[in-house]
Write a protein that holds these residues in place. Structure first.
Motif, PDB file in Angstrom:
ATOM      1  N   GLY A  86      51.338  89.568  35.799  1.00 32.55           N
ATOM      2  CA  GLY A  86      52.656  89.750  35.207  1.00 32.55           C
ATOM      3  C   GLY A  86      52.634  90.640  33.986  1.00 32.55           C
ATOM      4  O   GLY A  86      51.671  90.643  33.215  1.00 32.55           O
ATOM      5  N   LEU A  87      53.720  91.412  33.827  1.00 34.05           N
ATOM      6  CA  LEU A  87      54.001  92.132  32.586  1.00 34.05           C
ATOM      7  C   LEU A  87      55.268  91.521  32.019  1.00 34.05           C
ATOM      8  O   LEU A  87      56.327  91.581  32.650  1.00 34.05           O
ATOM      9  N   ILE A  88      55.162  90.926  30.852  1.00 38.27           N
ATOM     10  CA  ILE A  88      56.275  90.188  30.266  1.00 38.27           C
ATOM     11  C   ILE A  88      56.640  90.817  28.925  1.00 38.27           C
ATOM     12  O   ILE A  88      55.756  91.136  28.124  1.00 38.27           O
ATOM     13  N   HIS A 115      48.805  84.868  38.210  1.00 37.50           N
ATOM     14  CA  HIS A 115      47.458  84.413  37.870  1.00 37.50           C
ATOM     15  C   HIS A 115      47.123  84.744  36.419  1.00 37.50           C
ATOM     16  O   HIS A 115      46.471  83.971  35.722  1.00 37.50           O
ATOM     17  N   ARG A 116      47.544  85.923  35.987  1.00 39.06           N
ATOM     18  CA  ARG A 116      47.352  86.361  34.604  1.00 39.06           C
ATOM     19  C   ARG A 116      48.593  87.125  34.178  1.00 39.06           C
ATOM     20  O   ARG A 116      49.356  87.600  35.023  1.00 39.06           O
ATOM     21  N   ALA A 117      48.771  87.289  32.861  1.00 38.38           N
ATOM     22  CA  ALA A 117      49.915  88.043  32.365  1.00 38.38           C
ATOM     23  C   ALA A 117      49.542  88.794  31.099  1.00 38.38           C
ATOM     24  O   ALA A 117      48.657  88.381  30.335  1.00 38.38           O
ATOM     25  N   GLU A 142      48.096  79.249  31.467  1.00 36.74           N
ATOM     26  CA  GLU A 142      47.700  78.122  30.619  1.00 36.74           C
ATOM     27  C   GLU A 142      47.315  78.602  29.228  1.00 36.74           C
ATOM     28  O   GLU A 142      47.688  77.997  28.217  1.00 36.74           O
ATOM     29  N   GLU A 143      46.557  79.701  29.158  1.00 38.21           N
ATOM     30  CA  GLU A 143      46.141  80.233  27.861  1.00 38.21           C
ATOM     31  C   GLU A 143      47.343  80.711  27.048  1.00 38.21           C
ATOM     32  O   GLU A 143      47.413  80.481  25.833  1.00 38.21           O
ATOM     33  N   LEU A 144      48.288  81.353  27.711  1.00 38.28           N
ATOM     34  CA  LEU A 144      49.453  81.857  26.996  1.00 38.28           C
ATOM     35  C   LEU A 144      50.357  80.730  26.516  1.00 38.28           C
ATOM     36  O   LEU A 144      50.921  80.793  25.421  1.00 38.28           O
ATOM     37  N   ARG A 145      50.488  79.689  27.335  1.00 41.77           N
ATOM     38  CA  ARG A 145      51.317  78.553  26.919  1.00 41.77           C
ATOM     39  C   ARG A 145      50.721  77.848  25.701  1.00 41.77           C
ATOM     40  O   ARG A 145      51.448  77.290  24.876  1.00 41.77           O
TER      41      ARG A 145
END
Length: 237
Positions: free
Chosen positions: A31-33, A201-203, A218-221
């Motif tokens: 993802g690109l957020i 899976h990753r962002a 999980e890491e970003l949250r």
């Protein structure tokens, strides 16, 4: 599978993408957020050859595609579903799908049509209808189907939830997961943080054309307060 190395993209007003490094491994949804104007769509257009980069490299399977013309990008396995869907409103659903398969225009496309119609049954029902008369959600399905007609291994999705009702967003993302399960790697641009983190899976978090955070959902949250500072939206744990 895809790698951006120190990518800079500029318009006349100045740099929009500033030194981005990014990787997407085969089989991932990445993802690109970021907020409006962060540079996400410009980055995607650069990958597709629609906007030239000022500096840096774009690699696909290790091959430098930085200067590849946009009409050659589908031939190497990349399809791009742009923001706003961009279907040809005066053409029928079937004609839009035919255009998506132009790289295979000298081949029998019947199996490709059947694959798209199985994934999106509404398109079979509406195949003789003008695309401009369809709802936003149906047009999003058509845009996805049109991209799949080129048989991509890598799919760029730019804001697939934009302008859609909540129930239609759920349907579209369920179909995106199914496309991924059928072997297509996906780079997903999305403003809706919670929605994106449920499916990737990753962002990478983009602000002012730069990567400011990256990691698994999980890491970003776990860095929710920091994400709030960059994105201005509360992220649920």
């Amino acid at each position: 599978m895809l790698e951006l190395r120190n990518l800079h993209v500029a318009y006349e007003s100045g740099d929009v993408v500033r030194g981005v490094n990014l990787t997407v491994n085969q089989g991932e949804i990445v993802g690109l957020i970021g907020a409006n104007g962060a540079g996400k769509s410009t980055m995607m257009k650069s990958i597709s050859g629609l906007v030239p980069s000022r500096q840096g490299q774009i690699l696909f399977h290790g091959q430098d595609i930085t200067r590849t013309a946009p009409d050659r990008i589908p031939h190497i396995g990349i399809s791009h579903v742009p923001e706003g869907r961009r279907v040809f409103g005066d053409l029928t659903v079937e004609e839009n799908l035919h255009l998506g398969g132009y790289r295979h225009r000298n081949q029998d496309l019947s199996a490709d049509f059947e694959r798209v119609y199985q994934l999106f049954p509404i398109l079979r029902e509406r195949k003789k209808q003008r695309a401009g008369l369809m709802s936003g959600g149906e047009q999003q399905m058509l845009a996805l189907g049109r991209a799949l007609m080129s048989r991509p291994s890598f799919l760029i999705l730019d804001e697939p939830s934009l302008g859609l009702a909540p129930l239609m967003v759920q349907s579209v993302f369920r179909l995106i997961r199914e496309i991924h399960e059928n072997g297509v790697t996906i780079l997903l641009v999305e403003q809706n943080v919670e929605l994106a983190l449920r499916h990737v899976h990753r962002a990478y978090i983009i602000q002012s054309g730069q990567v400011v955070m990256q990691g698994t959902p999980e890491e970003l949250r776990q860095n929710g307060n920091l994400m709030d500072a960059y994105l201005g939206a509360k992220v649920r744990s």
